[in-house]
Design an enzyme around this catalytic site. Sequence first.
Site, PDB file in Angstrom:
ATOM      1  N   LYS A  40      41.968  29.803  62.967  1.00 59.59           N
ATOM      2  CA  LYS A  40      42.912  30.395  62.064  1.00 59.59           C
ATOM      3  C   LYS A  40      41.851  31.152  60.965  1.00 59.59           C
ATOM      4  O   LYS A  40      40.720  31.241  60.933  1.00 59.59           O
ATOM      5  CB  LYS A  40      43.240  29.167  61.087  1.00 59.59           C
ATOM      6  CG  LYS A  40      42.279  28.115  60.628  1.00 59.59           C
ATOM      7  CD  LYS A  40      42.912  27.168  59.837  1.00 59.59           C
ATOM      8  CE  LYS A  40      41.760  26.079  59.233  1.00 59.59           C
ATOM      9  NZ  LYS A  40      42.431  24.961  58.527  1.00 59.59           N
TER      10      LYS A  40
ATOM     11  N   ARG B 126      48.271  15.709  52.216  1.00 57.37           N
ATOM     12  CA  ARG B 126      48.754  16.919  52.171  1.00 57.37           C
ATOM     13  C   ARG B 126      49.946  17.040  53.314  1.00 57.37           C
ATOM     14  O   ARG B 126      51.170  17.184  52.543  1.00 57.37           O
ATOM     15  CB  ARG B 126      47.509  17.795  52.638  1.00 57.37           C
ATOM     16  CG  ARG B 126      46.372  18.082  51.889  1.00 57.37           C
ATOM     17  CD  ARG B 126      45.649  19.001  52.605  1.00 57.37           C
ATOM     18  NE  ARG B 126      45.375  19.044  54.095  1.00 57.37           N
ATOM     19  CZ  ARG B 126      44.534  19.910  54.571  1.00 57.37           C
ATOM     20  NH1 ARG B 126      43.821  21.010  54.040  1.00 57.37           N
ATOM     21  NH2 ARG B 126      44.472  19.788  55.934  1.00 57.37           N
TER      22      ARG B 126
ATOM     23  N   TYR C 179      23.319  43.934  35.722  1.00 51.02           N
ATOM     24  CA  TYR C 179      24.172  43.772  34.515  1.00 51.02           C
ATOM     25  C   TYR C 179      23.654  42.343  33.982  1.00 51.02           C
ATOM     26  O   TYR C 179      23.342  41.518  34.256  1.00 51.02           O
ATOM     27  CB  TYR C 179      25.876  43.251  35.047  1.00 51.02           C
ATOM     28  CG  TYR C 179      26.651  44.527  35.574  1.00 51.02           C
ATOM     29  CD1 TYR C 179      26.933  45.476  34.938  1.00 51.02           C
ATOM     30  CD2 TYR C 179      26.854  44.648  37.255  1.00 51.02           C
ATOM     31  CE1 TYR C 179      27.380  46.657  35.396  1.00 51.02           C
ATOM     32  CE2 TYR C 179      27.804  45.711  37.500  1.00 51.02           C
ATOM     33  CZ  TYR C 179      27.780  46.461  36.590  1.00 51.02           C
ATOM     34  OH  TYR C 179      28.477  47.834  37.285  1.00 51.02           O
TER      35      TYR C 179
ATOM     36  N   MET D 266      29.568  44.261  42.552  1.00 51.01           N
ATOM     37  CA  MET D 266      30.630  44.472  43.554  1.00 51.01           C
ATOM     38  C   MET D 266      30.093  45.141  44.781  1.00 51.01           C
ATOM     39  O   MET D 266      30.650  44.716  46.001  1.00 51.01           O
ATOM     40  CB  MET D 266      31.727  45.348  43.036  1.00 51.01           C
ATOM     41  CG  MET D 266      33.000  45.505  43.841  1.00 51.01           C
ATOM     42  SD  MET D 266      34.257  46.518  43.070  1.00 51.01           S
ATOM     43  CE  MET D 266      34.884  45.657  41.871  1.00 51.01           C
TER      44      MET D 266
END
Length: 359
Positions: free
Chosen positions: A34, A130, A257, A305
């Site tokens: 998955k 669940r 940053y 990023m």
Amino acid sequence: MRPTRAIVRLDNIVHNLGVAARLAPGSKNVPVIKANAYGHGAVEVARALAPHAPALAVAFMDEAVALREAGIDHPLLVLQGPSARSDVELAAAEGFWLMLHRPGQVDWLANVRLARPVTTWLKVDTGMHRLGLAADEIPPALARLESRGNVHGDVVLSTHLSRADETDQAFTREQLALFQSLTLPHERPRSIANSAGILFWPEAHAEWNRPGYMLYGQCPSNTASPSGPTAELRAAMTMQSAIISVRDLAPGEGVGYGQRWRAERPSRIGTVAIGYGDGYPRHAPSGTPVWVRGCRAPLVGTVSMDMITVDLTDVAGADVGDEVELWGEHVPVNEVAALSGTIGYELLAGLTGRVPLTT
């Protein structure tokens, strides 16, 4: 071209499935692929594992359909089962196996006319809360399914362990005892063990196991002994980039940053072409290791990023173009995850589409 990529060793994934088989020789394994095979590429991993497993497991129908459309014709167990009655007909047509976890799904399969029967698993709730049938829902579900002719072979009774990664956990023993008491009277094949169950709980080895995280060479527990069964696992992914810039900083100068890191000595700083836009954890703190030129170097400053900065002061000869391993053989993904306040599962599954997978 940008040097950032994830290198996937399919042979290591096959090897790790072999480890699961050796640890539980009396069980059949359904490898879990998955979430794009935990970030490793579901189609490629499916092709590699199919010859070694009776079926493969995905989370939901869309993942199963995508694999079929990519040419994977192996049986696929859909762990969340059908989301609508039409999914049952689709499963019969495509040869999907279905895990049913609530009475409504049982009704769909029991009441539909199918061209061929469906291999069916029933999820039993033993405390994770669940998904899964309650104790009093199991007998009527089995009776309905097995009286209608829509089920191929025996229904497999399954559960999921919520704390098996804690290697000495009383709650896991309670789950195992409850599952045995609920299923023993029904004399059906069973499935209990996920990766942690396979590695640390031999009493969870049943007719079917469901290895996931361990297939990709990772230990699901932070408390397991490194010399135990996990020692045989081989990391399947190397997350790799390269140095694209190098500069010298004087003591007191900052980088990145917020300038949250400042040099305490004359320092040589390398910029690496990877960032949180690729799936590298934004919260990785200064000191998180990377591997460059045969040794570890610490990340310094805030993850951006597209880039990170690392301290190369003690890495002799490091320069622009040098390869950098973010995680893999030399820097375990679990270590990076722990320092970043998360788990390795999230890092592997969280790679973005900017990162090409190469095998």
